[in-house]
Design a protein around this motif. Structure first.
Motif, PDB file in Angstrom:
ATOM      1  N   ASP A 173      40.209  47.982  34.729  1.00 29.44           N
ATOM      2  CA  ASP A 173      40.953  46.744  34.488  1.00 29.44           C
ATOM      3  C   ASP A 173      39.986  45.589  34.252  1.00 29.44           C
ATOM      4  OD1 ASP A 173      43.157  48.236  35.009  1.00 29.44           O
ATOM      5  OD2 ASP A 173      43.563  47.377  36.975  1.00 29.44           O
ATOM      6  N   LYS A 174      40.423  44.642  33.475  1.00 27.92           N
ATOM      7  CA  LYS A 174      39.619  43.444  33.251  1.00 27.92           C
ATOM      8  C   LYS A 174      39.602  42.620  34.534  1.00 27.92           C
ATOM      9  CE  LYS A 174      40.692  43.267  28.321  1.00 27.92           C
ATOM     10  NZ  LYS A 174      41.387  42.537  27.232  1.00 27.92           N
ATOM     11  N   GLU A 179      42.619  31.198  39.779  1.00 33.17           N
ATOM     12  CA  GLU A 179      43.739  31.782  39.042  1.00 33.17           C
ATOM     13  C   GLU A 179      43.876  31.177  37.646  1.00 33.17           C
ATOM     14  OE1 GLU A 179      47.171  31.764  41.741  1.00 33.17           O
ATOM     15  OE2 GLU A 179      46.568  33.842  42.123  1.00 33.17           O
ATOM     16  N   SER A 221      43.723  33.468  34.340  1.00 35.20           N
ATOM     17  CA  SER A 221      44.774  33.424  33.324  1.00 35.20           C
ATOM     18  C   SER A 221      44.189  33.190  31.942  1.00 35.20           C
ATOM     19  CB  SER A 221      45.791  32.345  33.675  1.00 35.20           C
ATOM     20  OG  SER A 221      46.768  32.233  32.670  1.00 35.20           O
ATOM     21  N   GLU A 222      43.249  32.257  31.852  1.00 33.00           N
ATOM     22  CA  GLU A 222      42.623  31.929  30.565  1.00 33.00           C
ATOM     23  C   GLU A 222      41.839  33.110  29.999  1.00 33.00           C
ATOM     24  OE1 GLU A 222      41.966  27.132  31.461  1.00 33.00           O
ATOM     25  OE2 GLU A 222      40.296  28.561  31.637  1.00 33.00           O
ATOM     26  N   LYS A 223      41.252  33.926  30.887  1.00 29.78           N
ATOM     27  CA  LYS A 223      40.414  35.051  30.458  1.00 29.78           C
ATOM     28  C   LYS A 223      41.203  36.370  30.370  1.00 29.78           C
ATOM     29  CE  LYS A 223      36.560  32.637  30.456  1.00 29.78           C
ATOM     30  NZ  LYS A 223      35.740  32.428  29.242  1.00 29.78           N
ATOM     31  N   ASN A 224      42.504  36.294  30.690  1.00 30.43           N
ATOM     32  CA  ASN A 224      43.358  37.485  30.669  1.00 30.43           C
ATOM     33  C   ASN A 224      42.891  38.556  31.658  1.00 30.43           C
ATOM     34  OD1 ASN A 224      45.145  36.518  28.625  1.00 30.43           O
ATOM     35  ND2 ASN A 224      43.565  36.993  27.100  1.00 30.43           N
ATOM     36  N   ALA A 225      42.398  38.109  32.804  1.00 35.99           N
ATOM     37  CA  ALA A 225      41.988  39.057  33.843  1.00 35.99           C
ATOM     38  C   ALA A 225      43.212  39.756  34.426  1.00 35.99           C
ATOM     39  CB  ALA A 225      41.219  38.338  34.946  1.00 35.99           C
ATOM     40  N   GLU A 226      43.002  40.999  34.825  1.00 36.08           N
ATOM     41  CA  GLU A 226      44.085  41.795  35.413  1.00 36.08           C
ATOM     42  C   GLU A 226      43.946  41.946  36.925  1.00 36.08           C
ATOM     43  OE1 GLU A 226      45.109  44.910  31.914  1.00 36.08           O
ATOM     44  OE2 GLU A 226      43.050  44.971  32.663  1.00 36.08           O
TER      45      GLU A 226
END
Length: 342
Positions: A241-242, A287, A291-296
């Motif tokens: 996962d990212k 957070e 959100s900006e980096k599309n982390a999971e």
């Protein structure tokens, strides 16, 4: 000029201890010190835990003595753990003593006290302690020790070789001669290991050198931490996962680099000051970046996790628990046990 003066003062203080002008005091049972010659994190906490486990396996009743950096009421003694349960919170104990207290339940008491002589005598008299481990005590010379261990971070062992404030050395390198053993930590993050060994041997030719590295041992959901009941994702600890990783450590880049080398898909990082106590604003910042980096998923350390239990994250947050792996674990165990078997 300030660094030169600082170094002279430290050397003069050391000379007063060597001459006996400044007194040292025995805790009357085997005492092992773990410390640094530099500021910043070198991996002391995993080593303290490792030594405690070796001593506990041998049947010793162990107590960790630490100052408890960054804790509230720093002049008061905090019984962080009696070995059976944790008796203080992170602010009362300090983050690293609190982490150790949880990790070492059933194996060791943990006491935070700036006066380690008084704390040690109290623990021995009231709890029957048979061995002490001193945390971050290379410069704390008031307590006699049977084994003086110094850790050197392979990724940045001496900085620019200058003492504070121009460099990261707490005292000049010649004082490594006081060490009975030197452990190179995070060896997997450095490429000049043989050069470092030679440099150490030139300073203190007869001192044994051990090499270690940190490896991810476990991944625990923050919701479950510190209960060690589950691992996350795959058994070999590779998260696909990212991930956004965040921490408040002396050397945060070492944590991030360890994750990269163990093939985590690290797409972003956030750093905070060492021993940082988190706020709602900090969590919002983490957070927002995630959100900006599309982390999971989010990744953090056990040292940080003890200060995050009151927060809720929108993303799954996993605590990365590391273990210390030696190139010569048998030799190091023998060195430790020799001090309690004599």
């Amino acid at each position: 000029m300030i660094s030169w003066l600082y170094g002279k003062i430290v050397n003069y203080r050391n000379a007063l201890y060597e001459k006996g002008t400044f007194k040292t005091f025995s805790l009357e049972v085997p005492t092992i010190s773990v410390g640094n010659i530099t500021v910043g994190g070198t991996g002391k906490t995993p080593l303290v835990a490792f030594i405690v486990e070796v001593l506990a396996e041998h049947g010793e009743k162990v107590c960790v003595l630490t100052r408890g950096y960054g804790r509230e009421n720093a002049k008061q003694r905090a019984l962080v753990s009696d070995g059976k349960e944790v008796l203080a919170n992170p602010k009362e104990a300090g983050d690293e003593p609190f982490e150790l207290a949880h990790k070492l339940l059933g194996k060791s008491m943990v006491i935070a006290d700036a006066n380690r002589v008084a704390a040690g005598n109290w623990a021995r008299e009231n709890f029957g302690i048979t061995a002490f481990v001193l945390d971050d005590a290379f410069q704390h010379r008031k307590v006699e020790r049977d084994l003086d261990i110094v850790l050197l971070d392979a990724s940045n062992p001496f900085g620019n070789s200058k003492v504070l404030p121009a460099g990261i050395l707490r005292e000049s390198l010649e004082n490594l001669n006081r060490a009975n053993a030197i452990i190179i930590t995070r060896a997997n993050l450095a490429d000049n290991l043989e050069d470092l060994k030679m440099q150490i041997s030139n300073i203190t030719p007869n001192c044994p050198i051990f090499v270690s590295k940190n490896e991810v041992a476990n991944l625990v959901n923050l919701i479950e931490f510190p209960a060690k009941t589950q691992t996350a994702k795959t058994k070999n600890h590779i998260i696909t996962d990212k991930a956004l990783a965040f921490c408040g450590l002396g050397n945060p880049n070492n944590f991030f680099e360890q994750l990269r080398r163990e093939k985590f898909d690290l797409i972003s990082t956030e750093t905070f000051p060492d021993h940082h106590f988190y706020t709602s604003k900090d969590i919002a910042r983490i957070e927002k970046t995630a959100s900006e980096k599309n982390a999971e998923v989010l990744l953090t350390t056990a040292k940080d996790a003890v200060k995050l239990k009151n927060f809720n994250f929108n993303l799954p947050c996993f605590v990365v628990e590391s273990e210390l792996v030696f190139d010569n674990e048998t030799g190091f165990r023998k060195l430790v046990l020799a001090k309690v078997e004599k």
